[in-house]
Design a protein around this motif. Structure first.
Motif, short mmCIF file in Angstrom:
data_model
loop_
_atom_site.label_atom_id
_atom_site.label_comp_id
_atom_site.label_asym_id
_atom_site.label_seq_id
_atom_site.Cartn_x
_atom_site.Cartn_y
_atom_site.Cartn_z
N GLN A 470 115.66 -33.33 18.96
CA GLN A 470 114.26 -32.96 19.17
C GLN A 470 113.40 -34.20 19.39
O GLN A 470 112.52 -34.22 20.26
CB GLN A 470 113.75 -32.15 17.98
CG GLN A 470 114.34 -30.76 17.86
CD GLN A 470 114.01 -29.88 19.04
OE1 GLN A 470 112.93 -29.97 19.63
NE2 GLN A 470 114.94 -29.01 19.41
N GLU A 471 113.66 -35.25 18.59
CA GLU A 471 112.89 -36.48 18.76
C GLU A 471 113.19 -37.13 20.11
O GLU A 471 112.28 -37.63 20.80
CB GLU A 471 113.23 -37.45 17.62
CG GLU A 471 112.73 -37.02 16.26
CD GLU A 471 111.21 -36.93 16.22
OE1 GLU A 471 110.54 -37.75 16.88
OE2 GLU A 471 110.69 -36.04 15.53
N ALA A 474 111.41 -35.29 22.86
CA ALA A 474 109.98 -35.59 22.88
C ALA A 474 109.74 -36.95 23.53
O ALA A 474 108.82 -37.12 24.34
CB ALA A 474 109.42 -35.55 21.46
N SER A 475 110.57 -37.94 23.16
CA SER A 475 110.41 -39.27 23.74
C SER A 475 110.67 -39.26 25.24
O SER A 475 109.94 -39.88 26.03
CB SER A 475 111.36 -40.26 23.06
OG SER A 475 111.05 -40.40 21.69
N ASP A 478 107.83 -37.68 27.13
CA ASP A 478 106.70 -38.60 27.22
C ASP A 478 106.94 -39.62 28.33
O ASP A 478 106.05 -39.90 29.16
CB ASP A 478 106.52 -39.31 25.88
CG ASP A 478 105.26 -40.17 25.85
OD1 ASP A 478 104.39 -39.99 26.73
OD2 ASP A 478 105.15 -41.04 24.95
#
Length: 549
Positions: A470-471, A474-475, A478
């Motif tokens: 998930q992280e 997200a990165s 972005d």
């Protein structure tokens, strides 16, 4: 991403990331197609016997379009066996568009089963499990029959490239040429093969075609005869069944022999039947590693020459995939999640939820009985545990709380893997039920078995990896957002500077996880972003960046 280079079609065929992108969309598309087919059936039933024209096939055209769309997506990401299955379903629906009255419930169920098998195949591949495309063959054959295709072969789903290799001959086989005498010998043995598959005919045919390969001047045709000799050798030693597909080789080889006898120049360059050659090689693969011995020298030589040594075939007759509707699996996962939540709350002291505890466990029990071999035992144990707590109006003991939670974890993990034919599944389901019953009776739980400890570790690793993923998503999102700003307006080079930070963070996480290949990919993306930001990246950096993203 706006550049076309980011298209999934540019990905290699064995890249599962593209498959994961389209999995849910393919599932939803096929569900819409199934609903359209069912709608047509309902409309047909509603006007049965009425003095009106037949149902408009427009609904069937919509179903065909949905299946065509799903097949196109699978084609685009390099999944030809899966796409071939849907193309067959599409052809079947197209046939019903022309003759809507022929569509019945059995035909719809056959098309649905093909879709279920496809989705099961994709899910297993995404879970990292070995699954052969030939496992799709029972459903492929069924929908091809609906489409009116008479000649179907399991090699239709074999996706290996067949290299152009000249197979060496057998020096001990002698030499024969295509003439009337040779054809008579072959016809006699082929007739014997059809009458007595377990007789001596396969061995004699193997010797005949090996001698023919030695006497054939054209290398490509000589290789075909030698592959035929290898296949018949496998049949002679019981490594290949003389089934309907093996028997179909007989008339095809005879037809080619007649062509060669009547016109030796007809098999000139490019005229050797590549499909027959491919089917023969397919059977060489199906013989499996047992054929890689001196007992079957012709078959072993063919497998070595074409890179098949050590590889096993696949069971293409027994249905293995699509035994359950994916909607049932999704429903079961939701039920387990709800039951886990209710059990955790009660175990934590929220006794006001005891009144409704039985309902989610009853639903989990229903799914266990439908999906799991021996699921009745675990369903009864879970229902009994929930009923005991509701009757006593008390929280579970720590031991009971742990055993029920373990059972639910195992069910959840099995649903995620969708491996309902695992040889240990029934036994383990029974052991979990016994452990719950033991603790309910007031006795101490048995020591944890190794596979239960492995389950705890696997669930913990999956939860940890899920958080990391998930992280990372997200990165990456972005970074993509900032890079997309630059592609839309190349003057905004500050966007590239902002994209460097999330890529650097991703690199650090991947390094800690030991995912060196992924880390190197992110590092290359960061370097390309920095080069573009400095104005010296060029078209190569743009192409590499969009491909990696």
């Amino acid at each position: 991403m706006t550049p076309e280079a980011a298209s999934p079609s540019a990905l290699p065929a064995d890249d599962l990331s593209a498959l994961s992108w389209v999995h849910d969309e393919v599932r939803r598309t096929l569900e819409v197609a199934h609903k359209s087919l069912r709608r047509h059936l309902r409309e047909s039933d509603s006007i049965a016997g009425a003095d009106v024209d037949a149902v408009d096939p427009a609904v069937l055209r919509q179903a065909r379009a949905q299946i065509h769309q799903a097949a196109g997506v699978l084609d685009m990401i390099g999944q030809p066996p899966a796409s071939a299955l849907l193309r067959a379903s599409e052809a079947a629906v197209q046939r019903f568009v022309a003759q809507p009255s022929r569509l019945d419930a059995a035909a719809v169920e056959t098309i649905e089963q093909a879709s279920f098998a496809l989705l099961d195949f994709v899910a297993r591949r995404l879970a990292g499990r070995e699954v052969s495309p030939m496992a799709l063959f029972p459903q492929y054959r069924a929908v091809q029959e609906l489409a009116g295709v008479a000649s179907v072969h399991p090699s239709d789903l074999w996706n290996d490239e067949v290299p152009e290799i000249d197979l060496p001959g057998d020096p001990q086989a002698g030499t024969r040429s295509v003439d009337e005498s040779f054809r008579d010998d072959v016809e006699a043995q082929m007739l014997a093969l059809l009458r007595q598959p377990r007789g001596t005919a396969p061995a004699r045919l193997s010797a005949l075609f090996a001698a023919l390969g030695n006497g054939e001047p054209m290398p490509s045709l000589a290789t075909l005869w030698r592959l035929a000799a290898a296949v018949f050798e496998g049949q002679a030693h019981g490594l290949l069944p003389v089934n309907v597909y093996g028997k179909r080789l007989v008339p095809r080889l005879l037809a080619l022999l007649r062509v060669c006898e009547s016109d030796p120049t007809a098999t000139g360059s490019g005229a050797v039947p590549s499909r027959l050659r491919r089917d023969l090689l397919f059977f060489c693969l199906q013989a499996g590693p047992a054929a890689d011995t001196a007992t079957t020298p012709k078959l072993a030589a063919a497998r070595r020459a074409f890179g098949l040594a050590g590889r096993a075939g696949a069971d293409y007759e027994a249905p293995q995939l699509g035994r359950f509707d994916p909607a049932q699996l999704a429903q079961a996962r939701k039920r387990v999640a709800a039951a886990k939540d209710a059990w955790s709350a009660v175990a934590g002291g929220e006794l006001d939820r005891l009144a409704t505890l039985a309902e989610p466990f009853a639903l989990v029990g229903d799914s266990l009985r439908r999906l799991f071999p021996g699921g009745e035992a675990l369903a009864g144990a879970l229902d009994g545990a929930a009923a005991d707590l509701a009757a006593r109006r008390a929280a579970p003991s720590p031991e009971l709380a742990m055993e029920v939670a373990t059972g639910m974890l195992y069910v959840e993990a099995s649903l995620d893997d969708a491996d309902f034919d695992h040889p240990t599944l029934r036994e383990r389901i029974g052991r979990l039920a016994q452990r719950i019953s033991t603790v309910r009776s007031g006795r101490a739980a048995p020591p944890l078995e190794d596979w239960i400890e492995d389950l705890y570790r696997r669930v913990s690793d999956r939860q940890t990896m899920g958080s990391v993923v998930q992280e990372l998503r997200a990165s990456l999102a972005d970074a993509e957002k900032q890079i997309d700003r630059f592609f839309r307006d190349p003057e905004q080079r500050d966007a590239l500077a902002q994209a460097t930070a999330p890529l650097q963070a991703m690199r650090g996480v991947l390094a800690v996880l030991g995912l060196d290949d992924a880390m190197q990919a992110v590092l290359r993306m960061r370097d390309d972003v920095q080069a573009l930001a400095a104005g010296d990246g060029g078209a190569d950096a743009v192409e590499r960046l969009t491909s990696n993203l």
